[in-house]
Design a protein around this motif. Structure first.
Motif, PDB file in Angstrom:
ATOM      1  N   GLN A   1      69.202  57.582   6.014  1.00 36.44           N
ATOM      2  CA  GLN A   1      68.019  56.782   6.275  1.00 36.44           C
ATOM      3  C   GLN A   1      67.281  56.535   4.966  1.00 36.44           C
ATOM      4  OE1 GLN A   1      67.044  54.674   8.121  1.00 36.44           O
ATOM      5  NE2 GLN A   1      65.522  55.344   9.603  1.00 36.44           N
ATOM      6  N   VAL A   2      66.710  55.354   4.845  1.00 32.09           N
ATOM      7  CA  VAL A   2      65.971  54.998   3.642  1.00 32.09           C
ATOM      8  C   VAL A   2      64.523  55.453   3.788  1.00 32.09           C
ATOM      9  CG1 VAL A   2      65.181  53.099   2.207  1.00 32.09           C
ATOM     10  CG2 VAL A   2      67.467  53.020   3.239  1.00 32.09           C
ATOM     11  N   GLN A   3      64.003  56.021   2.726  1.00 34.86           N
ATOM     12  CA  GLN A   3      62.596  56.418   2.705  1.00 34.86           C
ATOM     13  C   GLN A   3      61.900  55.762   1.525  1.00 34.86           C
ATOM     14  OE1 GLN A   3      62.701  60.772   2.783  1.00 34.86           O
ATOM     15  NE2 GLN A   3      62.157  60.699   4.945  1.00 34.86           N
ATOM     16  N   LEU A   4      60.726  55.221   1.778  1.00 38.08           N
ATOM     17  CA  LEU A   4      59.906  54.614   0.746  1.00 38.08           C
ATOM     18  C   LEU A   4      58.555  55.317   0.751  1.00 38.08           C
ATOM     19  CD1 LEU A   4      61.775  52.259   2.178  1.00 38.08           C
ATOM     20  CD2 LEU A   4      60.514  50.776   0.630  1.00 38.08           C
ATOM     21  N   VAL A   5      58.119  55.764  -0.405  1.00 38.23           N
ATOM     22  CA  VAL A   5      56.856  56.482  -0.510  1.00 38.23           C
ATOM     23  C   VAL A   5      56.000  55.824  -1.579  1.00 38.23           C
ATOM     24  CG1 VAL A   5      55.741  58.678  -0.954  1.00 38.23           C
ATOM     25  CG2 VAL A   5      57.944  58.624   0.232  1.00 38.23           C
ATOM     26  N   GLU A   6      54.879  55.259  -1.144  1.00 40.99           N
ATOM     27  CA  GLU A   6      53.946  54.618  -2.074  1.00 40.99           C
ATOM     28  C   GLU A   6      52.953  55.639  -2.622  1.00 40.99           C
ATOM     29  OE1 GLU A   6      54.510  51.575   1.405  1.00 40.99           O
ATOM     30  OE2 GLU A   6      54.214  53.748   1.162  1.00 40.99           O
ATOM     31  N   SER A   7      52.469  55.366  -3.812  1.00 44.98           N
ATOM     32  CA  SER A   7      51.423  56.174  -4.422  1.00 44.98           C
ATOM     33  C   SER A   7      50.654  55.311  -5.412  1.00 44.98           C
ATOM     34  CB  SER A   7      52.017  57.398  -5.125  1.00 44.98           C
ATOM     35  OG  SER A   7      52.890  56.997  -6.163  1.00 44.98           O
ATOM     36  N   GLY A   8      49.509  55.844  -5.851  1.00 43.24           N
ATOM     37  CA  GLY A   8      48.743  55.155  -6.879  1.00 43.24           C
ATOM     38  C   GLY A   8      47.518  54.412  -6.396  1.00 43.24           C
ATOM     39  N   GLY A   9      47.317  54.378  -5.090  1.00 42.86           N
ATOM     40  CA  GLY A   9      46.125  53.718  -4.584  1.00 42.86           C
ATOM     41  C   GLY A   9      44.864  54.503  -4.888  1.00 42.86           C
ATOM     42  N   GLY A  10      43.728  53.888  -4.602  1.00 41.20           N
ATOM     43  CA  GLY A  10      42.460  54.570  -4.842  1.00 41.20           C
ATOM     44  C   GLY A  10      41.303  53.613  -4.823  1.00 41.20           C
ATOM     45  N   LEU A  11      40.169  54.111  -5.318  1.00 42.81           N
ATOM     46  CA  LEU A  11      38.938  53.329  -5.383  1.00 42.81           C
ATOM     47  C   LEU A  11      38.713  52.877  -6.823  1.00 42.81           C
ATOM     48  CD1 LEU A  11      36.229  52.343  -4.155  1.00 42.81           C
ATOM     49  CD2 LEU A  11      35.308  54.617  -4.686  1.00 42.81           C
ATOM     50  N   VAL A  12      38.458  51.595  -6.997  1.00 43.19           N
ATOM     51  CA  VAL A  12      38.250  51.045  -8.337  1.00 43.19           C
ATOM     52  C   VAL A  12      37.164  49.981  -8.257  1.00 43.19           C
ATOM     53  CG1 VAL A  12      40.054  49.278  -8.054  1.00 43.19           C
ATOM     54  CG2 VAL A  12      39.452  50.089 -10.353  1.00 43.19           C
ATOM     55  N   GLN A  13      36.473  49.775  -9.352  1.00 45.08           N
ATOM     56  CA  GLN A  13      35.430  48.746  -9.399  1.00 45.08           C
ATOM     57  C   GLN A  13      36.043  47.369  -9.643  1.00 45.08           C
ATOM     58  OE1 GLN A  13      32.662  50.108 -12.403  1.00 45.08           O
ATOM     59  NE2 GLN A  13      31.417  51.150 -10.859  1.00 45.08           N
ATOM     60  N   THR A  14      35.287  46.354  -9.283  1.00 43.09           N
ATOM     61  CA  THR A  14      35.714  44.979  -9.551  1.00 43.09           C
ATOM     62  C   THR A  14      36.043  44.812 -11.034  1.00 43.09           C
ATOM     63  OG1 THR A  14      34.383  44.081  -7.744  1.00 43.09           O
ATOM     64  CG2 THR A  14      34.994  42.574  -9.517  1.00 43.09           C
ATOM     65  N   GLY A  15      37.185  44.182 -11.284  1.00 37.14           N
ATOM     66  CA  GLY A  15      37.642  43.987 -12.651  1.00 37.14           C
ATOM     67  C   GLY A  15      38.540  45.092 -13.165  1.00 37.14           C
ATOM     68  N   GLY A  16      38.652  46.167 -12.414  1.00 36.41           N
ATOM     69  CA  GLY A  16      39.473  47.289 -12.831  1.00 36.41           C
ATOM     70  C   GLY A  16      40.953  47.082 -12.552  1.00 36.41           C
ATOM     71  N   SER A  17      41.726  48.124 -12.844  1.00 33.82           N
ATOM     72  CA  SER A  17      43.177  48.063 -12.697  1.00 33.82           C
ATOM     73  C   SER A  17      43.700  49.291 -11.963  1.00 33.82           C
ATOM     74  CB  SER A  17      43.856  47.989 -14.068  1.00 33.82           C
ATOM     75  OG  SER A  17      43.486  46.817 -14.773  1.00 33.82           O
ATOM     76  N   LEU A  18      44.810  49.094 -11.298  1.00 33.55           N
ATOM     77  CA  LEU A  18      45.556  50.181 -10.670  1.00 33.55           C
ATOM     78  C   LEU A  18      47.040  49.852 -10.788  1.00 33.55           C
ATOM     79  CD1 LEU A  18      43.704  50.907  -7.290  1.00 33.55           C
ATOM     80  CD2 LEU A  18      43.852  52.451  -9.252  1.00 33.55           C
ATOM     81  N   ARG A  19      47.863  50.904 -10.815  1.00 36.28           N
ATOM     82  CA  ARG A  19      49.303  50.702 -10.751  1.00 36.28           C
ATOM     83  C   ARG A  19      49.845  51.457  -9.556  1.00 36.28           C
ATOM     84  NH1 ARG A  19      54.437  52.016 -14.740  1.00 36.28           N
ATOM     85  NH2 ARG A  19      54.033  54.164 -14.044  1.00 36.28           N
ATOM     86  N   LEU A  20      50.428  50.726  -8.646  1.00 33.82           N
ATOM     87  CA  LEU A  20      51.071  51.331  -7.495  1.00 33.82           C
ATOM     88  C   LEU A  20      52.543  51.599  -7.800  1.00 33.82           C
ATOM     89  CD1 LEU A  20      49.652  49.114  -4.601  1.00 33.82           C
ATOM     90  CD2 LEU A  20      48.631  51.106  -5.712  1.00 33.82           C
ATOM     91  N   SER A  21      53.040  52.678  -7.218  1.00 30.55           N
ATOM     92  CA  SER A  21      54.450  53.023  -7.336  1.00 30.55           C
ATOM     93  C   SER A  21      55.041  53.182  -5.945  1.00 30.55           C
ATOM     94  CB  SER A  21      54.633  54.327  -8.104  1.00 30.55           C
ATOM     95  OG  SER A  21      54.117  54.236  -9.408  1.00 30.55           O
ATOM     96  N   CYS A  22      56.325  52.899  -5.846  1.00 33.80           N
ATOM     97  CA  CYS A  22      57.041  53.087  -4.591  1.00 33.80           C
ATOM     98  C   CYS A  22      58.381  53.717  -4.926  1.00 33.80           C
ATOM     99  CB  CYS A  22      57.225  51.771  -3.870  1.00 33.80           C
ATOM    100  SG  CYS A  22      58.258  51.853  -2.384  1.00 33.80           S
ATOM    101  N   ALA A  23      58.549  54.970  -4.549  1.00 29.83           N
ATOM    102  CA  ALA A  23      59.797  55.684  -4.788  1.00 29.83           C
ATOM    103  C   ALA A  23      60.701  55.544  -3.575  1.00 29.83           C
ATOM    104  CB  ALA A  23      59.501  57.151  -5.065  1.00 29.83           C
TER     105      ALA A  23
END
Length: 124
Positions: A1-23
């Protein structure tokens, strides 16, 4: 079975950056086209970005084009979503998804496997 796990989300202010990952585990990652989708409260899940198995071809929704970048590392079996210049309207649960043996797609129904999602909240 395939498993996908996301990470990297959170709270950020307008104009900010985030990087999401999916293993991804459970199946040959390098043969999978990958996509990122998002779902805001009270709205349908929508397409964000997709990348071919080779990483050469990508496609973005108009709402994120120029701000978000999808990429992948087949050796690490991981797909990324770099999100810059974030806006409050980017607030949503972000999901990654995979489809095997076919080209990349913007269509939610064409994906075979999904992760559980990661919350992204952009404050104004």
């Amino acid at each position: 079975q395939v498993q996908l796990v996301e990470s990297g989300g959170g709270l950020v202010q307008t104009g900010g950056s985030l990087r999401l990952s999916c293993a991804v585990s459970g199946r040959t990652f390098s043969s999978a086209a990958m996509g990122w989708f998002r779902q805001a409260p009270g709205k349908e899940r929508e397409f964000v970005a997709t990348i071919s198995w080779s990483g050469i071809n990508t496609s973005y929704s108009d709402s994120v084009k120029g701000r978000f970048t999808i990429s992948r590392d087949n050796a690490k079996k991981t797909v990324y979503l770099q999100m810059n210049s974030l806006k409050p309207e980017d607030t949503a649960v972000y999901y990654c998804a995979s489809r095997y043996g076919r080209s990349y797609s913007r269509l939610l129904r064409e994906y075979d496997f999904w992760g559980q999602g990661t919350q992204v909240t952009v404050s104004s």
